[in-house]
Design a protein around this motif. Sequence first.
Motif, PDB file in Angstrom:
ATOM      1  N   ARG A 143      33.986  -6.640 -15.640  1.00  0.00           N
ATOM      2  CA  ARG A 143      32.944  -7.403 -17.130  1.00  0.00           C
ATOM      3  C   ARG A 143      32.364  -8.822 -16.264  1.00  0.00           C
ATOM      4  N   ARG A 144      31.252  -9.505 -16.922  1.00  0.00           N
ATOM      5  CA  ARG A 144      30.915 -10.751 -16.168  1.00  0.00           C
ATOM      6  C   ARG A 144      31.238 -11.487 -17.036  1.00  0.00           C
TER       7      ARG A 144
ATOM      8  N   SER B  81      15.326   9.619 -21.955  1.00  0.00           N
ATOM      9  CA  SER B  81      14.221   9.170 -22.780  1.00  0.00           C
ATOM     10  C   SER B  81      14.658   8.101 -24.294  1.00  0.00           C
ATOM     11  N   MET B  82      15.969   8.874 -24.125  1.00  0.00           N
ATOM     12  CA  MET B  82      17.461   8.253 -25.273  1.00  0.00           C
ATOM     13  C   MET B  82      17.503   7.188 -25.286  1.00  0.00           C
ATOM     14  N   VAL B  83      17.928   7.217 -23.452  1.00  0.00           N
ATOM     15  CA  VAL B  83      19.048   6.103 -22.843  1.00  0.00           C
ATOM     16  C   VAL B  83      18.932   4.943 -23.258  1.00  0.00           C
ATOM     17  N   GLU B  84      19.076   3.745 -23.539  1.00  0.00           N
ATOM     18  CA  GLU B  84      18.746   2.579 -23.070  1.00  0.00           C
ATOM     19  C   GLU B  84      19.237   1.491 -22.135  1.00  0.00           C
TER      20      GLU B  84
ATOM     21  N   ASN C 247      22.171  -4.140 -19.380  1.00  0.00           N
ATOM     22  CA  ASN C 247      22.361  -5.832 -19.199  1.00  0.00           C
ATOM     23  C   ASN C 247      23.375  -6.583 -20.386  1.00  0.00           C
ATOM     24  N   SER C 248      24.616  -5.534 -20.458  1.00  0.00           N
ATOM     25  CA  SER C 248      25.829  -5.211 -21.551  1.00  0.00           C
ATOM     26  C   SER C 248      26.686  -6.210 -21.237  1.00  0.00           C
ATOM     27  N   GLY C 249      26.758  -6.485 -20.158  1.00  0.00           N
ATOM     28  CA  GLY C 249      28.091  -7.508 -19.643  1.00  0.00           C
ATOM     29  C   GLY C 249      28.858  -7.240 -18.330  1.00  0.00           C
TER      30      GLY C 249
ATOM     31  N   PHE D  85      17.908  -6.173 -12.680  1.00  0.00           N
ATOM     32  CA  PHE D  85      17.982  -4.652 -13.421  1.00  0.00           C
ATOM     33  C   PHE D  85      17.190  -3.838 -13.778  1.00  0.00           C
ATOM     34  N   THR D  86      15.729  -4.416 -13.655  1.00  0.00           N
ATOM     35  CA  THR D  86      14.792  -3.513 -14.105  1.00  0.00           C
ATOM     36  C   THR D  86      14.847  -2.529 -12.606  1.00  0.00           C
TER      37      THR D  86
END
Length: 397
Positions: free
Chosen positions: A30-31, A72-75, A81-83, A9-10
Amino acid sequence: MPITREEAFTEAASKILDTNSFVRAVLSGRRRNMTVDFERIDIRLVEIKGVLHLQLMQNDGRATTTKNLLPSMVEVDQLLNSGYANIMVESTDEAYSIRVTKSGDAQVHTEKRQSEQNLSHDKKKERLLDSNDPFLREVGIADAKGVIKPSRQDKYKQVEEFLRLLSPALNAAIEAGQIHKPTKENPLRITDLGCGHAYLTFAAHQFLINSGIPVVVTGIDVRPDSRDRNNKIAEKLGITKTINFKAEEISKTTAETADIAIALHACDTATDDAIAWAVNGGSKLLLIAPCCHHDIQKQIDAAPEPWGAITKFGLMKERLGDLLTDSLRAQLLRLVGYRVEVIEFVGGEHTPRNLMIRAVKTDAKPEQIDIDRYCEITAQWGVKPALEKKLSTLNIR
Ligand SMILES: C[S@@+](CC[C@H](N)C(=O)[O-])C[C@H]1O[C@@H](n2cnc3c(N)ncnc32)[C@H](O)[C@@H]1O
C-alpha cells in the motif's frame, strides 16, 4: 534516465494490455497515506470460449474473488493508480517492476526473462506441499504411500493455508526491503514458537527450500520429547544443517532472533510469549495463529456496562474475551511499530481457531488515537494483557 510515476504506470498499462505478450501482473503493498480495497490483485490473461479476457483475482486477506473481463472493460490506469506500492508486470520476454517510494516516486526495474502465456481459464488451486514429500510421512501426516491420513487432513490444510499466507507476505517484505534477500551466506531465519510435532516447522522449511529460498528454521517447544522426536526426523531427512529444535520455554529461549516468527496454536499466553520474543528481537514479519485464551478471560470480573448484557451469557463472555485478547494483541503490535492485519487463514471447518495476526515491522510511530484506544479499552475493562508486560519497547503510560 529516471521516469515519473505517471510514465511508469503508462508503460505498465500498455504492457498489461498487450495481449500478444502479457503473462501476468501483481499489485501489492500500500502506498503511503493511501488505502486499497484489496491486499493483492493478480491479473492474468485467459481465453474463454475463444475470446481473450483479463482475469482479475482480488484478495482481501480472507478470500479471493475472481472476475473475467474483456480488456477494454478494465480500467487499467485507474487500477495502477489506486494505491498499490508494488506493481509487477510479467511479459513473455521481461518482468517490469515498479516500486512507489514513501515520497511517491517510482523506482522502475526491468529484468529480461522468458515466460510463457498460459491462457487456460480454470486454474486449479496449486498444492504447496507435495503429499509425497518424505517429511509428511515422517511427521505422521501422510501414510507410507504418500496419501494424507484422514485423521490428519485438518492439520495438513491448516499448515498449507498458513504457508499460502507466508509466501506473499515474505515476497512483499523482500520487495519492500523490509527483509533482506536471502542468500546461502545470509539465509532467511524463521522460528516456529510452540512447534509441538513440528508439522508447520518442517512444512515451512521444505516449502521455502523447494522454492529456492535459503532458510534456517528453528522450532521451539517446552517439551523435550518433541525436541528429540523432531531432531530425529530432521536427521533422518538429512536436513539438520538447516532445521533444528530446542526444548525451551519461549520466554526463556536461547534461540537467536529471527526474520520471521511463526506460531500455530501456541497455548494461551505462550502466544504472547511468542509475539513478545519476536518483537523484542526485532523480527520483521510475524504470522501468529492464537489458540485458547485464558489470560483476559480470567481478568474480566464485571464487564463495564452496558456490556453486562453480553457477558451474562458464559458462551458470549468467552467469545468476547477471545476477541478482546486478539484485538488488544493487534493494537499493541501497532503501538510498537508494526502494520497489522487480522485474517482467517483457513476455513472454520478445519479448526475453530482460524484467526491469524499478521504483522510487518514498519517502525511507524503510533498514532495518538491508537494509544488512547488501547488505554481506554484496558481501563474500561480493568484488564492488563499479558503481552503488555512483555514488550520491552512499549512506551505508552
Ligand atoms: C496446541 S500445540 C500446537 C503445536 C503446533 N504448533 C501445531 O500446530 O501442531 C501447542 C504447543 O505449544 C507448546 N507450548 C505451550 N506453552 C509453551 C511455552 N510457554 N513455551 C514453549 N512451548 C510451549 C506445547 O508444548 C505444545 O506442543
